[in-house]
Each structure stands twice: as C-alpha cells, then as structure tokens.
Write a protein that holds these residues in place. Structure first.
Motif, PDB file in Angstrom:
ATOM      1  N   HIS A  16       0.865  -1.185   0.000  1.00  0.00           N
ATOM      2  CA  HIS A  16       0.000   0.000   0.000  1.00  0.00           C
ATOM      3  C   HIS A  16       0.898   1.231   0.000  1.00  0.00           C
ATOM      4  O   HIS A  16       1.804   1.363   0.819  1.00  0.00           O
ATOM      5  N   LEU A  17       0.644   2.143  -0.952  1.00  0.00           N
ATOM      6  CA  LEU A  17       1.501   3.322  -1.089  1.00  0.00           C
ATOM      7  C   LEU A  17       0.643   4.535  -1.415  1.00  0.00           C
ATOM      8  O   LEU A  17      -0.219   4.482  -2.295  1.00  0.00           O
ATOM      9  N   LEU A  18       0.901   5.631  -0.699  1.00  0.00           N
ATOM     10  CA  LEU A  18       0.140   6.871  -0.880  1.00  0.00           C
ATOM     11  C   LEU A  18       1.062   7.991  -1.348  1.00  0.00           C
ATOM     12  O   LEU A  18       2.250   8.020  -1.031  1.00  0.00           O
ATOM     13  N   ALA A  19       0.482   8.936  -2.108  1.00  0.00           N
ATOM     14  CA  ALA A  19       1.152  10.182  -2.456  1.00  0.00           C
ATOM     15  C   ALA A  19       0.143  11.284  -2.153  1.00  0.00           C
ATOM     16  O   ALA A  19      -0.718  11.585  -2.971  1.00  0.00           O
ATOM     17  N   GLY A  20       0.249  11.859  -0.953  1.00  0.00           N
ATOM     18  CA  GLY A  20      -0.784  12.790  -0.504  1.00  0.00           C
ATOM     19  C   GLY A  20      -2.076  12.033  -0.288  1.00  0.00           C
ATOM     20  O   GLY A  20      -2.121  11.067   0.479  1.00  0.00           O
ATOM     21  N   THR A  21      -3.121  12.429  -1.019  1.00  0.00           N
ATOM     22  CA  THR A  21      -4.403  11.723  -0.905  1.00  0.00           C
ATOM     23  C   THR A  21      -4.577  10.682  -2.003  1.00  0.00           C
ATOM     24  O   THR A  21      -5.562   9.940  -2.001  1.00  0.00           O
ATOM     25  N   GLN A  22      -3.632  10.626  -2.946  1.00  0.00           N
ATOM     26  CA  GLN A  22      -3.755   9.672  -4.047  1.00  0.00           C
ATOM     27  C   GLN A  22      -3.198   8.312  -3.650  1.00  0.00           C
ATOM     28  O   GLN A  22      -2.101   8.210  -3.097  1.00  0.00           O
ATOM     29  N   LEU A  24      -1.464   5.169  -4.778  1.00  0.00           N
ATOM     30  CA  LEU A  24      -0.653   4.686  -5.906  1.00  0.00           C
ATOM     31  C   LEU A  24      -0.657   3.162  -5.988  1.00  0.00           C
ATOM     32  O   LEU A  24      -0.713   2.593  -7.076  1.00  0.00           O
ATOM     33  N   LEU A  25      -0.565   2.505  -4.841  1.00  0.00           N
ATOM     34  CA  LEU A  25      -0.635   1.045  -4.764  1.00  0.00           C
ATOM     35  C   LEU A  25      -1.660   0.676  -3.699  1.00  0.00           C
ATOM     36  O   LEU A  25      -1.572   1.151  -2.562  1.00  0.00           O
ATOM     37  N   ASP A  26      -2.617  -0.138  -4.075  1.00  0.00           N
ATOM     38  CA  ASP A  26      -3.710  -0.493  -3.167  1.00  0.00           C
ATOM     39  C   ASP A  26      -3.763  -2.006  -2.997  1.00  0.00           C
ATOM     40  O   ASP A  26      -4.350  -2.718  -3.805  1.00  0.00           O
ATOM     41  N   ASP A  27      -3.073  -2.499  -1.950  1.00  0.00           N
ATOM     42  CA  ASP A  27      -3.083  -3.921  -1.629  1.00  0.00           C
ATOM     43  C   ASP A  27      -2.538  -4.761  -2.805  1.00  0.00           C
ATOM     44  O   ASP A  27      -3.137  -5.746  -3.223  1.00  0.00           O
ATOM     45  N   VAL A  28      -1.388  -4.352  -3.311  1.00  0.00           N
ATOM     46  CA  VAL A  28      -0.794  -4.984  -4.499  1.00  0.00           C
ATOM     47  C   VAL A  28       0.174  -6.082  -4.104  1.00  0.00           C
ATOM     48  O   VAL A  28       1.035  -5.876  -3.241  1.00  0.00           O
ATOM     49  N   SER A  29       0.049  -7.232  -4.749  1.00  0.00           N
ATOM     50  CA  SER A  29       0.989  -8.337  -4.545  1.00  0.00           C
ATOM     51  C   SER A  29       1.521  -8.787  -5.901  1.00  0.00           C
ATOM     52  O   SER A  29       0.778  -9.331  -6.722  1.00  0.00           O
ATOM     53  N   VAL A  30       2.791  -8.510  -6.157  1.00  0.00           N
ATOM     54  CA  VAL A  30       3.452  -8.925  -7.400  1.00  0.00           C
ATOM     55  C   VAL A  30       4.891  -9.299  -7.067  1.00  0.00           C
ATOM     56  O   VAL A  30       5.408  -8.932  -6.005  1.00  0.00           O
ATOM     57  N   GLY A  31       5.547 -10.004  -7.980  1.00  0.00           N
ATOM     58  CA  GLY A  31       6.922 -10.394  -7.727  1.00  0.00           C
ATOM     59  C   GLY A  31       7.758 -10.416  -8.992  1.00  0.00           C
ATOM     60  O   GLY A  31       7.237 -10.567 -10.103  1.00  0.00           O
ATOM     61  N   VAL A  32       9.066 -10.248  -8.814  1.00  0.00           N
ATOM     62  CA  VAL A  32      10.032 -10.334  -9.917  1.00  0.00           C
ATOM     63  C   VAL A  32      10.806 -11.632  -9.740  1.00  0.00           C
ATOM     64  O   VAL A  32      11.479 -11.821  -8.724  1.00  0.00           O
ATOM     65  N   SER A  53      10.689   2.651  -7.224  1.00  0.00           N
ATOM     66  CA  SER A  53      11.357   3.083  -5.990  1.00  0.00           C
ATOM     67  C   SER A  53      11.116   2.095  -4.860  1.00  0.00           C
ATOM     68  O   SER A  53      11.999   1.846  -4.029  1.00  0.00           O
ATOM     69  N   VAL A  54       9.931   1.527  -4.822  1.00  0.00           N
ATOM     70  CA  VAL A  54       9.630   0.524  -3.800  1.00  0.00           C
ATOM     71  C   VAL A  54      10.438  -0.748  -4.041  1.00  0.00           C
ATOM     72  O   VAL A  54      11.009  -1.339  -3.115  1.00  0.00           O
ATOM     73  N   LEU A  55      10.512  -1.173  -5.303  1.00  0.00           N
ATOM     74  CA  LEU A  55      11.250  -2.399  -5.626  1.00  0.00           C
ATOM     75  C   LEU A  55      12.733  -2.284  -5.273  1.00  0.00           C
ATOM     76  O   LEU A  55      13.366  -3.257  -4.878  1.00  0.00           O
ATOM     77  N   THR A  56      13.285  -1.071  -5.404  1.00  0.00           N
ATOM     78  CA  THR A  56      14.715  -0.866  -5.156  1.00  0.00           C
ATOM     79  C   THR A  56      14.995  -0.395  -3.729  1.00  0.00           C
ATOM     80  O   THR A  56      16.127  -0.032  -3.410  1.00  0.00           O
ATOM     81  N   ASP A  57      13.976  -0.352  -2.867  1.00  0.00           N
ATOM     82  CA  ASP A  57      14.121   0.046  -1.470  1.00  0.00           C
ATOM     83  C   ASP A  57      14.461   1.529  -1.322  1.00  0.00           C
ATOM     84  O   ASP A  57      14.987   1.953  -0.295  1.00  0.00           O
ATOM     85  N   ARG A  59      12.100   3.826  -1.482  1.00  0.00           N
ATOM     86  CA  ARG A  59      10.924   4.446  -0.887  1.00  0.00           C
ATOM     87  C   ARG A  59      10.185   3.419  -0.046  1.00  0.00           C
ATOM     88  O   ARG A  59       9.909   2.313  -0.530  1.00  0.00           O
ATOM     89  N   PRO A  60       9.849   3.754   1.193  1.00  0.00           N
ATOM     90  CA  PRO A  60       9.159   2.784   2.044  1.00  0.00           C
ATOM     91  C   PRO A  60       7.669   2.707   1.706  1.00  0.00           C
ATOM     92  O   PRO A  60       7.081   3.658   1.189  1.00  0.00           O
ATOM     93  N   LEU A  61       7.079   1.569   2.018  1.00  0.00           N
ATOM     94  CA  LEU A  61       5.643   1.389   1.837  1.00  0.00           C
ATOM     95  C   LEU A  61       4.871   2.008   2.997  1.00  0.00           C
ATOM     96  O   LEU A  61       5.395   2.144   4.110  1.00  0.00           O
ATOM     97  N   ASP A  62       3.618   2.356   2.736  1.00  0.00           N
ATOM     98  CA  ASP A  62       2.721   2.804   3.801  1.00  0.00           C
ATOM     99  C   ASP A  62       1.976   1.624   4.424  1.00  0.00           C
ATOM    100  O   ASP A  62       1.306   1.775   5.451  1.00  0.00           O
ATOM    101  N   GLY A  63       2.079   0.488   3.792  1.00  0.00           N
ATOM    102  CA  GLY A  63       1.468  -0.730   4.310  1.00  0.00           C
ATOM    103  C   GLY A  63       1.948  -1.918   3.508  1.00  0.00           C
ATOM    104  O   GLY A  63       2.386  -1.783   2.367  1.00  0.00           O
ATOM    105  N   GLY A  64       1.885  -3.126   4.088  1.00  0.00           N
ATOM    106  CA  GLY A  64       2.391  -4.308   3.410  1.00  0.00           C
ATOM    107  C   GLY A  64       3.898  -4.451   3.600  1.00  0.00           C
ATOM    108  O   GLY A  64       4.507  -3.795   4.457  1.00  0.00           O
TER     109      GLY A  64
END
Length: 622
Positions: A16-22, A24-32, A53-57, A59-64
């Motif tokens: 789960h990832l937020l940018a202000g009120t938007q 960006l990621l809502d309960d997303v589960s994917v893998g490389v 940015s999340v995949l490369t560490d 930027r931290p997640l807001d959830g998950g």
C-alpha cells in the motif's frame, strides 16, 4: 519432466503506497522472478516510478511488505542522473576496475563501445570531468556504469531518453540477448513501445492503484487488454476501440512483429476480424487532394547550406497530398533545419522550393513559446481562441471533444495554462495546431514528455486527419505507426529514401560504422589506442585504410564529431531551460524580448554547430 521453479528476487506482499491523498498502490501483490524481463506501462502520474522506488528500497511502503532475496544485487537508472561532477568519465563507468580487468572482459568492452562509441572521445575522453557534460552524455555514462556493474535486478526508468534510433536498438539487443544470465531480471519503465516489445517478456500495467500482469511484450499486452475489456464488458468503449485499432495495426505491420513471444495469433485474428486498417489511405489522399490540389511541397535541385557547409546537395524531393513521411538521422545531421527549409524559415543556397497555393502549414516544434501569451488563460479558452469546431475524419469535432480525446478531461479543461506540466503543454500545442485546420503538418520530436496513452490518442486523431504529414522522431514505433515512408539524412549531402524503413537505416549506419572501424582502432581508458581486447598501455597501433585521409585526420574528425554532439546536447538543454523561463515571464514584455533575443542567438549557434558536424562527418566517414 516439469521445469524447475524460478527463484523470486523481489516480492511485494499486499503493498500500500500513498502520495498525498492519491492511492498509488492499493493492496498490491506482485513479484520479480529470476529471468523476468518486465515492461511497466501506465499514465503519467499513475505510480510507475514510485513502484520502481519501492522495488529498489528507495521508498518505504505505507502498508504491506517487500521481500528480497538476501544476496540479490539491485541497480537502478532513475529519470535524473545523480553523478559526482568532480568525477572523471573513467571513474563513473569503470570504478575501481583495473585496465586488464575491463579489457579482458568482452561484455564490458561491448557496453563501452555500444554506449560511448569506439572510444571515450564520445564524452570528451576518459579523463574528462563529469560536471560540464550535457544531460544526454550524463545519461549514457550512468547507463554504461550500471551495465558494467551488471546487478542481478536491473531497474530502468525511461532509459531511452537522449538515445537516438541506433542507441535504442543497441540497448534493446543487449538487454534481450547479451545480458540474459541465470539469477538476473529486468524491470523497465518507458514510453518507447518498440523498445518494450523488443525487450519485455512480461508487462505490468499500473492503473488506479492496481498492477495488472500480462504475458509478453507490448503487442501481446495490447491483445490481452482488449480481451480483458471485452470479457468484462468495459464501459470505456472509446479506449477499447483505440486498443483494437492498435492491435489491428500491430498484426498487419512489419514482418518483425509477426513472431512475438506467446502472442496468441488466433485470438488476435478473432478480435480484429472486420476491423479496418488504421487509415483509409485512398480516401485520405482524395480528401487531401481536394484540400491541397496536386502540388504541395517540391524541393527542386535544392542545396541547403548551413554556414559554409552543404547539408543537402542538388536534392529533389516532391511531397504530395496525403504523403506521410518520417525523417531519421543522427543528432546534428540537420533534421530540424530541413523542417525549417520546408517552412520557408531557412533559405536555399541553390535550387527552388515550390509551395502549393492552398498549403496551410503548421509545425509542432520542440519549443513551447507559442503558449506564453495564453499562460493565464484556461485550457479550453486557449483552444477556442483558435477555433471552436474542426473537421477530422469527415466529422465535425468540437474543441472540448478533441481536448478530451487528447487527455484533457472536463475538469482539466478549466486549468490555467501556466500551471500545466510539460506533457500537458505539449498536448495543448497539438490541439491548438489541429484546431487551426492546417493541411500540412510538421512534427518535430512529438513524443517528448508524452505517455503511451497520449501517444496512442494522438495517432488515432491523425489516422482521420486528411493532409500531408512529416515527422522527425527517434521513436521507431511512432515512425512506423504514424508514417507510410521514411527518409534519412546520413550527412553526405543526400536525402536517402528508405524502402525498408528504420531497419534499413540501421543497416546503413552499421555499414558506415563498420567502415569507420576498419580504418581506425579502439581506445583504452588510459587514452592510448589499443587493439580490441588488449590490456597493456602501449599495445596496438593506429589502423590503416585505403582512404585518402590519414588516420590522424580521421581520428581528429571523430573527436570533432563527438565534441560537436556534446555541444548540441548542451545547447538543446539550454534552449529547453530558456523556453521554461520564457513561459514564466510571459506577462513581462521587456524580459520576454530579452529571452527571445537570447533564443535567436542559440539558434544561430545550433546552425554553426551543424555545419561543423557535417564537415567533420565527411572526413570521419571518408
């Protein structure tokens, strides 16, 4: 025997990832997974870069959570290259590698040659400082350094920015053929659809907080998306129609597109059954002839001179009603100058330019100055100032409707022009040009700052536009999709027709490069010419050839070419910044006049540099 399970390199679990009120990621589960080559698509601002940015560490997640294999090495190329300005080219690209280490590694040599040329003179020499380099040069350095380091997970954000057609083709071949090894994976964000199709075996679409996964590259993604929309009975019929039209073009297009990985041909055939070609060429030419007559633009025995050097020599080029040409060539070859000649803004040294009596030309340039005057207006007012209605595809279209087709929703049409992003300004430029009802349209690098959805919408609008079109672009997909014929400026005074399209241009350029390499030799990071693969500082010698030019003259000419291309890159960066300043002071006539004068100076410098490039290219390729 079942294939072995592939190892996971990075996994997002209920992210789960937020940018202000938007969201960006809502309960997303994917893998490389090991071996994945993933292309990431989606609208600008939808969260593609944040996902990287999340995949490369970074930027931290807001959830998950993010789960990474302990020993996986991750490397990322961001949209902005952060390099130490005090470092040298050698330090950035090779780090602590000793000369015998890189020289004995064919992979490293291949990267250096592919991105920096036969020698590092392409960026001013191995001991040149990074600080003064242009944005394009810094981009190539950052990409070369990353590929030399060869991380397990390679993450690229818009890697084709600042690369020409040849550079994009080299990078695609390297990533899809040479870099593939056990334990490695690739994730790439780009608006270059040809590159996506050439590189990706899996596609992620980031939209509305979700990540949808599709097998295959861009062509397969378009097919699967249409299938998903049809099965789900999506109400956005407009976007579904656009995707079906693009799929039909992909299936009918160049032979290279007919063997895409995991591309389900039967399903594609069913989906596009009855779908007409993107353009009814016969009907469009008939309309164009009605609007233009038989004579449009004729260059007759034309010589185009920049400074003391001829860009074109005794060239005859007849452009007729409904013709759609793409123009390709290396940086500095004079593509933009050619457009200025056709617009009547650059005089001919000899010959004649005949312009049809009914021709109404418009040019989508790389500048945004024409929007300065309307910076305080709303988007819809800036469009209706030109015209409230126009005709496209035989149908009357309102200003609001055309703006909506090109990404300006109802609410966004009320936004102030001065507050628009670079991509939105580009779209507004295009809408205003079309509303003025030109019958000859010149597009100079139209893909700048635009996402794939916007490019698709632009192509769809032009499919129904009856007129003559000339496009200068490094985007191979767009050239193949939007134009019917391509021509090339090769720096030898000719305008070369390309019956085989961009692929033929790449073969011609490869032939020229091979001929040049046979007369010269590569260079080592120590600055000493060496044979490829040699390691010692004094090994090898200068190459020889049958040319009347001496090896020293050829080497000097190549250095001049590299220097001029660097200068052109820097000049283009200055021009871009200047145009941004002009937009900011649109309401100050005195300051705007000063900046306009400065812009004219930069244009004169650009023409002088193009002259120098042409002179050096004749010697380098002699």
């Amino acid at each position: 025997m079942a294939p072995a399970a592939r190892a996971s390199l990075v996994t997002l679990d209920r992210a789960h990832l937020l940018a202000g009120t938007q969201v960006l990621l809502d309960d997303v589960s994917v893998g490389v997974l090991d071996g994945d080559r993933i292309g990431v698509v989606g609208r600008n601002g939808g969260g593609k870069t944040s996902l990287l940015s999340v995949l490369t560490d970074a930027r931290p997640l807001d959830g998950g959570r993010v789960i990474r294999t302990n020993d996986v090495r991750v490397g990322m190329l961001g949209q902005t290259d952060v390099l130490d300005p005090r470092a040298t080219v050698r330090q950035v690209v090779l780090g602590d590698l000793e000369e015998h280490e890189w020289a004995g590694d064919a992979r490293v040599r291949h990267v250096i040659e592919g991105l920096l040329g036969d020698s590092a003179t392409a960026v001013g020499g191995w001991d040149a400082a990074v600080g003064p380099l242009s944005g394009g040069e810094r981009r190539r350095l950052a990409l070369a350094a990353l590929l030399v380091a060869d991380p397990d997970l390679l993450v690229l954000d818009e890697p084709t920015n600042h690369l020409d057609v040849e550079g994009v083709a080299w990078l695609a071949a390297y990533l899809s053929e040479r870099r593939v090894r056990p334990g490695s994976a690739l994730v790439v964000v780009t608006h270059d659809r040809w590159f996506l199709d050439a590189v990706s075996t899996l596609t992620w679409e980031v939209a509305d907080g979700e990540v949808h996964t599709y097998e295959g590259g861009y062509a397969a993604y378009v097919l699967a998306k249409v299938e998903r929309q049809r099965v789900a009975r999506v109400t956005q019929e407009r976007r579904a129609n656009l995707a079906r039209k693009e799929l039909a073009w992909l299936r009918r297009g160049a032979p290279a597109r007919t063997s895409k990985p995991k591309f389900r041909i039967e399903a594609a055939t069913d989906l596009i059954e009855g779908e007409p070609p993107p353009r009814d060429s016969v009907e469009l030419v008939r309309f164009a002839t009605t609007r233009l007559g038989k004579d449009v633009l004729d260059l007759l025995d034309a010589t185009v001179r920049v400074g003391e050097r001829d860009l074109l020599t005794d060239v005859t080029w007849r452009i007729g009603p409904g013709d759609r040409y793409g123009v390709v060539g290396v940086n500095g070859a004079g593509k933009s100058t050619l457009l200025r000649v056709l617009l009547g803004q650059h005089p001919l040294a000899a010959g004649k330019l005949k312009t049809g009596k009914t021709v109404r030309m418009a040019c989508l340039s790389q500048e945004l100055r024409e929007l300065d005057r309307v910076a305080g207006w709303s988007v819809i007012d800036a469009i209706t100032e030109v015209r409230s209605f126009t005709v496209i595809g035989g149908k009357e279209v309102s200003a609001s409707s055309l703006a909506k087709r090109l990404g300006f929703s109802g609410g966004r049409q009320q936004s102030r022009v001065g507050d628009l992003s670079g991509g939105e300004r580009r779209r507004l430029q295009f809408v205003r040009l079309l509303m003025d009802e030109p019958n000859v349209l010149l597009l100079d690098e139209p893909t700048n700052d635009l996402d794939i959805d916007t490019l698709t919408a632009m192509e769809d609008v032009l499919d129904g536009w009856a007129g003559t079109l000339l496009v200068v672009s490094h985007d191979r997909y767009l050239l193949e999709r939007m134009t019917d014929r391509q021509v090339a400026l090769l720096g030898d005074g000719s305008l070369r027709d390309l019956p085989g399209g961009v692929e033929e241009y790449l073969r011609l350029r490869e032939g020229m490069s091979s001929a040049g390499r046979s007369r010269g030799s590569a260079a080592s990071p120590s600055g000493t010419p060496t044979a490829a693969g040699a390691g010692g500082p004094g090994a090898g010698g200068s190459g020889s050839g049958s040319s009347s030019r001496s090896p020293a003259q050829v080497r000097e000419a190549r250095k001049t070419l590299a220097r001029v291309e660097r200068s052109l890159d820097r000049l283009h960066t200055q021009q871009q910044r200047l145009h941004e300043q002009m937009a900011a002071v649109a309401t100050d006539p005195d300051e705007l006049a000063r900046l306009t004068a400065r812009d004219a100076e930069l244009t004169a410098q650009e023409e002088a540099l193009e002259t120098e490039w042409l002179e050096a290219s004749e010697v380098a390729e002699a």
